[in-house]
Design a protein around this motif. Structure first.
Motif, PDB file in Angstrom:
ATOM      1  N   SER A 105       0.799  -1.220   0.000  1.00 39.83           N
ATOM      2  CA  SER A 105       0.000   0.000   0.000  1.00 39.83           C
ATOM      3  C   SER A 105       0.835   1.274   0.000  1.00 39.83           C
ATOM      4  O   SER A 105       0.274   2.368  -0.025  1.00 39.83           O
ATOM      5  N   ARG A 148      -5.640   2.645  -8.324  1.00 37.82           N
ATOM      6  CA  ARG A 148      -6.576   3.400  -7.490  1.00 37.82           C
ATOM      7  C   ARG A 148      -6.820   4.776  -8.103  1.00 37.82           C
ATOM      8  O   ARG A 148      -5.946   5.366  -8.730  1.00 37.82           O
ATOM      9  N   SER A 169     -11.600   6.355   2.663  1.00 39.07           N
ATOM     10  CA  SER A 169     -10.301   5.734   2.561  1.00 39.07           C
ATOM     11  C   SER A 169     -10.361   4.327   3.128  1.00 39.07           C
ATOM     12  O   SER A 169     -11.128   4.057   4.062  1.00 39.07           O
ATOM     13  N   TYR A 175      -3.073   4.270   4.477  1.00 34.85           N
ATOM     14  CA  TYR A 175      -3.997   5.174   3.793  1.00 34.85           C
ATOM     15  C   TYR A 175      -4.336   6.382   4.661  1.00 34.85           C
ATOM     16  O   TYR A 175      -4.414   7.514   4.170  1.00 34.85           O
ATOM     17  N   TRP A 178      -1.393   8.705   4.627  1.00 37.22           N
ATOM     18  CA  TRP A 178      -1.232   9.345   3.312  1.00 37.22           C
ATOM     19  C   TRP A 178      -2.179  10.514   3.153  1.00 37.22           C
ATOM     20  O   TRP A 178      -1.773  11.627   2.811  1.00 37.22           O
ATOM     21  N   TRP A 179      -3.471  10.280   3.405  1.00 36.70           N
ATOM     22  CA  TRP A 179      -4.455  11.344   3.210  1.00 36.70           C
ATOM     23  C   TRP A 179      -4.329  12.439   4.265  1.00 36.70           C
ATOM     24  O   TRP A 179      -4.505  13.624   3.963  1.00 36.70           O
ATOM     25  N   ASP A 207     -11.603   7.350  -2.402  1.00 37.81           N
ATOM     26  CA  ASP A 207     -10.412   6.668  -2.920  1.00 37.81           C
ATOM     27  C   ASP A 207     -10.861   5.249  -3.260  1.00 37.81           C
ATOM     28  O   ASP A 207     -11.156   4.449  -2.379  1.00 37.81           O
ATOM     29  N   SER A 237      -3.066  -1.303  -3.275  1.00 39.42           N
ATOM     30  CA  SER A 237      -4.072  -0.989  -2.281  1.00 39.42           C
ATOM     31  C   SER A 237      -5.247  -1.901  -2.387  1.00 39.42           C
ATOM     32  O   SER A 237      -5.334  -2.698  -3.277  1.00 39.42           O
TER      33      SER A 237
END
Length: 239
Positions: A105, A148, A169, A175, A178-179, A207, A237
């Protein structure tokens, strides 16, 4: 809604078999979370067909899509208890058992699905599958669904456009980090609730996986009592 390929990631699935099951079983069970139109279901049907052919029709697999046998955690428990013999799971879902699957991921690791498929044949990827043995599972291989994408209510030209926006997400530390690092507000939510949440504007974006391109690594089989077949891109992912 605007469709933007912001997140370079491949959607990967891991095909598993239970560590042991009766060789005289007539109908075995395979479960996954995706709809019948998804590439994971197509792979599952191919597994079923191949096993029926190899056994001369003595062994069959009943494929259950759309979480009909439970969510991923429940299905993994069923496999460990011997009540389900095969499954295709997200790398994120399996990371609760084996943390190394989170590596699939990581953002911008792979250029595309073909790149991720090549990585699935490396010793490191095979070692991840082997580490599932201690959990009573046999990793058969990887199935890749695509890259993705971000589906947004408003035009998105860069990650900055998603600052302070609620984005669905996958529930995973990778994840979420990341966001959050990009200023968005990651929100865990079942896929079944995404469409109505976008319509009512409870979400600003999602996402999600695109299954336009696909690839898969080679399948494998271990021991007579264990069978397996054989899931990512710039960020592998899950759905």
């Amino acid at each position: 809604m605007k469709f933007k390929k912001l997140v370079r990631a491949a959607v990967a699935g891991v095909a598993l078999a239970a560590a042991a099951f009766a060789t005289n079983a007539q109908t075995l069970k395979l479960g996954h979370i995706t709809p019948p139109t998804h590439v994971w279901h197509q792979v599952s049907e191919k597994i079923s067909t191949d096993l029926a052919t190899a056994s001369g029709g003595k062994m069959k697999i009943a494929v259950s899509p759309l979480q009909k046998l439970g969510n991923e955690a429940q299905m993994i428990n069923l496999m460990q208890a011997g009540a389900m013999q095969f499954g295709v799971f997200t790398a994120g879902g399996l990371s609760n058992r084996e943390a190394s699957f989170l590596a699939w991921s990581l953002p911008y690791v792979f250029k595309d699905v073909a790149h991720a498929s090549r990585a699935a044949a490396t010793p490191a990827a095979k070692e991840m599958l082997a580490r599932l043995d201690k959990h009573g599972l046999v990793g058969l291989g990887y199935v890749f669904a695509g890259m993705r994408h971000v589906l947004s209510l408003q035009p998105v030209a860069s990650a900055a456009d998603l600052a302070n926006k609620k984005i669905r997400s996958f529930p995973s530390p990778v994840y979420n980090d990341w966001w959050s690092a990009n200023g968005a507000a990651p929100t865990a939510m079942p896929l079944s609730e995404v469409a109505p949440s976008l319509t009512t504007k409870l979400l600003d974006a999602v996402d999600v996986a695109s299954t336009r391109s696909s690839g898969s690594s080679s399948t494998s089989r271990r021991r007579t009592s264990r069978s397996a077949t054989g899931r990512r891109a710039r960020r592998p992912s899950a759905t």
